[in-house]
Design a protein around this motif. Structure first.
Motif, PDB file in Angstrom:
ATOM      1  N   LYS A  68      -0.044   3.956  -2.927  1.00  0.00           N
ATOM      2  CA  LYS A  68      -0.934   5.546  -2.892  1.00  0.00           C
ATOM      3  C   LYS A  68       0.039   6.665  -3.379  1.00  0.00           C
ATOM      4  CE  LYS A  68       1.141   5.919   1.808  1.00  0.00           C
ATOM      5  NZ  LYS A  68       2.020   7.082   1.679  1.00  0.00           N
ATOM      6  N   ASP A  69       1.173   6.290  -3.828  1.00  0.00           N
ATOM      7  CA  ASP A  69       2.017   7.417  -4.368  1.00  0.00           C
ATOM      8  C   ASP A  69       2.049   7.221  -5.870  1.00  0.00           C
ATOM      9  OD1 ASP A  69       2.872   8.196  -2.032  1.00  0.00           O
ATOM     10  OD2 ASP A  69       4.703   6.904  -1.814  1.00  0.00           O
ATOM     11  N   LEU A  70       1.372   6.083  -6.512  1.00  0.00           N
ATOM     12  CA  LEU A  70       1.191   6.193  -7.921  1.00  0.00           C
ATOM     13  C   LEU A  70       0.388   7.096  -8.574  1.00  0.00           C
ATOM     14  CD1 LEU A  70       0.847   2.273  -8.282  1.00  0.00           C
ATOM     15  CD2 LEU A  70       2.886   3.834  -9.032  1.00  0.00           C
ATOM     16  N   PRO A  71       0.393   7.679  -9.788  1.00  0.00           N
ATOM     17  CA  PRO A  71      -0.567   8.637 -10.460  1.00  0.00           C
ATOM     18  C   PRO A  71      -1.999   8.596  -9.765  1.00  0.00           C
ATOM     19  CG  PRO A  71       1.086   7.970 -11.982  1.00  0.00           C
ATOM     20  CD  PRO A  71       1.181   7.102 -10.853  1.00  0.00           C
ATOM     21  N   HIS A  76       0.800  -1.270   0.057  1.00  0.00           N
ATOM     22  CA  HIS A  76      -0.001  -0.033   0.103  1.00  0.00           C
ATOM     23  C   HIS A  76       0.983   1.414   0.053  1.00  0.00           C
ATOM     24  CE1 HIS A  76      -3.483   2.534   0.459  1.00  0.00           C
ATOM     25  NE2 HIS A  76      -2.736   3.041   1.717  1.00  0.00           N
ATOM     26  N   GLU A  77       1.965   1.097   0.655  1.00  0.00           N
ATOM     27  CA  GLU A  77       2.953   2.178   0.873  1.00  0.00           C
ATOM     28  C   GLU A  77       3.296   2.793  -0.464  1.00  0.00           C
ATOM     29  OE1 GLU A  77       3.821   4.347   3.318  1.00  0.00           O
ATOM     30  OE2 GLU A  77       2.343   3.059   4.197  1.00  0.00           O
ATOM     31  N   PHE A  78       3.682   2.080  -1.582  1.00  0.00           N
ATOM     32  CA  PHE A  78       4.090   2.407  -2.830  1.00  0.00           C
ATOM     33  C   PHE A  78       2.759   2.862  -3.704  1.00  0.00           C
ATOM     34  CE2 PHE A  78       4.266  -2.151  -4.113  1.00  0.00           C
ATOM     35  CZ  PHE A  78       3.557  -1.946  -5.460  1.00  0.00           C
ATOM     36  N   GLN A 128      -3.189   5.847  -8.049  1.00  0.00           N
ATOM     37  CA  GLN A 128      -3.108   4.720  -6.933  1.00  0.00           C
ATOM     38  C   GLN A 128      -3.677   3.481  -7.562  1.00  0.00           C
ATOM     39  OE1 GLN A 128      -5.332   6.466  -3.658  1.00  0.00           O
ATOM     40  NE2 GLN A 128      -3.810   8.293  -3.447  1.00  0.00           N
ATOM     41  N   THR A 147      -4.242   2.922 -11.198  1.00  0.00           N
ATOM     42  CA  THR A 147      -2.968   2.951 -12.375  1.00  0.00           C
ATOM     43  C   THR A 147      -2.850   1.999 -12.991  1.00  0.00           C
ATOM     44  OG1 THR A 147      -1.990   4.536 -10.672  1.00  0.00           O
ATOM     45  CG2 THR A 147      -0.532   3.574 -12.348  1.00  0.00           C
ATOM     46  N   GLN A 193       8.539  -4.156  -6.051  1.00  0.00           N
ATOM     47  CA  GLN A 193       7.171  -3.596  -6.202  1.00  0.00           C
ATOM     48  C   GLN A 193       6.255  -4.811  -6.864  1.00  0.00           C
ATOM     49  OE1 GLN A 193       7.635   0.193  -7.909  1.00  0.00           O
ATOM     50  NE2 GLN A 193       7.575   1.113  -6.192  1.00  0.00           N
TER      51      GLN A 193
END
Length: 609
Positions: free
Chosen positions: A491-494, A487-489, A496, A499, A512
């Protein structure tokens, strides 16, 4: 049964369109022949040889239909000439001819219109069935096949079937009808001349058929070469980094060009033979026309001839009407020969035997209660046994790790447990039930798989994680992602979870991608987890994150762990050391180290490395 006849079964769901196509083609053939017959009285007017008929002709049966139609047409013309002169009769014939040609072309269009639904429907169904077969066939089938060749069969071979078979279908319906109706009309005009034509036509047909003998064989080789070309292309795209890194561009280009040249050579032969059909049949038709002109001219000029000049010219027009259908049938024959090669390649997939089948009345199993047991199993991929009299029990809730050198049979055990392959001897039991007695769907529902290579699809994060689960929602997907440390990475995707991660997840790093694979397995929440070297391809930092996720996932869950990095399996309840398909040691991590046997050697070698 020929490939053509087997492929025809895909037409049956569209028999409504097939029936309409036949109906419109029958009407087209009738109007086509009538449009030529209408010229006979017109020629009679122009030659001044029109027959004066003072009363309608009575119908005397189908055998004298020509006499009935021509007699009543001449009767109508005689009335028109008497009432308004030759010009009015000429106008009538021209109007009738125009109507007949209009009707002919309308029915030709309608026949083609309904045929498009049949063609496109068949192509859709063939491709769907090939894809369904791909999903059904076991992994062993694909290990012997080239990916590019399988893609070629689904694309270019299916396209060839559409062009060759389904286009030929219309020709094989319409053109024989036209020929039959034309021959009936020719017989009605002159039996003697038509019998003479019957002697000439088989000779032409024999010459045409002789040309196509090698067409199917050449077409089959060409389609195989296209599959080879696509395989090279697929390998090149997948291995571009290595090709560039080893400066092997020239070698790769040479290999590809050799394949395309072979295809070029083979297709030249196929196309030239196919194109030879039309000029050959046209020339033979012209030769036949010249002979008919000579023979028919003698009949017309004879003192006792019953054939009028306008009928003779109408007869020649009818014979010309046969030429195009004859050429179309010839082209259809060539097309079927060429399409047979593609159909054969498609049928090789559709008729491939699947050795891993559900038994009739297979057990429905919804849960896992006691243990997994490998009982005296033997297995080989080809000639040599990979596993030999192998036995192992995995109690519920325990974690069992398999270690050993490459080729010792670790991944094979995972493939056998999931029934991607079947054992040659022995049996695998879940709660005492042979997995061959459980339906494949229910068996695999009990298991989650995380492989060394993260297999992801060109889709969104959400769809990749929720693959294989039904009635899920974003909350559950997020919960699984948290357990998998993903979830940590995400939520940083364009976008989420919405994506798109690209082809094979190439927009993500290795760690990932692996955490997404773990999240997918967590969401499925199966009682048995199979981890096939899930961390071996990761760097140290990614490995720690993934290992933490795996530890969370395996809590209170039955796990079969195939390990390359031995540091990741120290907490396993049982570590099984394999060599050449047999167990040489098993126990807990510290117990095996104290023995200073095979496991100790493996750990020592990795520590030194």
């Amino acid at each position: 049964m020929s490939p053509f006849r087997k492929i025809i079964r895909f037409v049956l769901p569209y028999k409504k369109y097939m029936a309409l196509n036949i109906l419109f083609n029958v009407l087209y053939a009738i109007f086509n022949v009538l449009s030529v017959l209408a010229f006979i009285p017109l020629l009679g007017i122009l030659f001044g040889k029109e027959e004066k008929v003072m009363s309608p002709t009575k119908y005397e049966g189908i055998g004298k239909i020509y006499k009935y139609v021509s007699g009543n047409l001449n009767y109508k013309l005689s009335q028109l000439i008497d009432a308004g002169g030759v010009e009015q009769a000429l106008l009538y014939i021209c109007g009738l001819t125009l109507i007949l040609f209009l009707g002919k072309n309308i029915f030709r269009y309608l026949a083609s219109y309904v045929l498009s639904f049949l063609q496109n429907g068949c192509v859709k169904d063939i491709r769907n069935e090939i894809y369904a077969k791909f999903l059904e066939l076991p992994l062993g089938y694909f290990s012997d096949q080239k990916k590019g060749d399988l893609i070629a069969r689904t694309t270019s071979d299916v396209q060839e079937v559409e062009v060759s078979f389904l286009n030929s279908f219309e020709a094989l319906v319409r053109e024989p009808l036209t020929i039959v109706l034309t021959l009936i009309s020719m017989l009605a005009i002159s039996v003697k001349l038509t019998l003479f034509v019957f002697i000439l036509l088989p000779i032409s047909g024999y010459i045409i058929s002789a040309i196509s003998k090698k067409l199917k064989h050449s077409a089959l080789k060409a389609q195989k070469e296209m599959g080879n070309t696509l395989s090279i292309l697929e390998e090149t795209i997948g291995g571009l980094k290595i090709i560039k890194g080893f400066t092997a561009e020239d070698k790769a280009q040479s290999k590809f060009e050799k394949s395309t040249y072979n295809f070029y050579t083979l297709m030249n032969g196929v196309i030239q033979r196919k194109r030879l059909a039309s000029p050959t049949s046209e020339f033979l038709g012209t030769v036949t026309i010249v002979i008919i002109l000579w023979f028919g001219g003698k009949l017309v000029l004879g003192n006792n001839s019953s054939m009028q000049p306008q009928e003779f010219f109408g007869y020649i027009g009818l014979f010309y009407l046969i030429l195009n259908p004859a050429k179309a049938i010839s082209a259809a024959f060539y097309g079927i020969q060429k399409g047979n090669a593609s159909a054969q390649r498609i049928l090789e997939i559709l008729e491939a035997e699947n050795p891993i089948k559900n038994k009739k009345n297979a057990t429905i199993k919804e849960g896992f209660n006691k243990q997994v047991e490998f009982k005296n199993i033997w297995f080989k991929y080809k000639d040599e046994y990979v596993l030999k009299d192998f036995s192992l029990k995995i109690p519920k809730g325990e974690s069992v790790a398999l270690v050993g050198q490459s080729g010792s049979g670790k991944s094979t055990l995972a493939n056998l447990l999931t029934r991607f392959y079947d054992v040659n001897k022995g049996e695998i039991l879940i709660d005492g039930v042979n997995i061959k007695d459980i339906s494949k769907h229910d068996l695999r529902q009990l298991m989650g798989i995380v492989t060394q290579d993260s297999i992801l699809f060109n889709d969104t994060v959400y769809n990749n994680i929720s693959l294989g689960t039904k009635n899920t929602d974003l909350e559950k997907v997020t919960e699984a992602s948290n357990i998998a440390n993903a979830h940590e990475f995400i939520k940083d995707l364009p976008e989420q979870y919405n994506t798109n991660i690209g082809d094979s997840g190439n927009m993500l790093s290795g760690g990932q991608k692996q955490r997404l694979s773990i999240a997918r397995a967590v969401l499925k929440n199966p009682p048995i987890m199979i981890l096939d070297e899930a961390t071996s391809a990761l760097d140290t930092e990614s490995e720690q994150l993934v290992q933490t996720a795996l530890d969370k996932m395996m809590e209170n869950r039955t796990s079969l762990v195939i390990a390359h990095r031995l540091s990741t399996i120290q907490k396993a309840d049982n570590i099984v050391v394999l060599r050449k398909g047999q167990i040489v040691e098993q126990g807990k991590h510290q117990e095996l180290l104290d023995k200073k046997g095979e496991y100790f050697k493996l750990v020592t070698m990795q520590s030194i490395n």
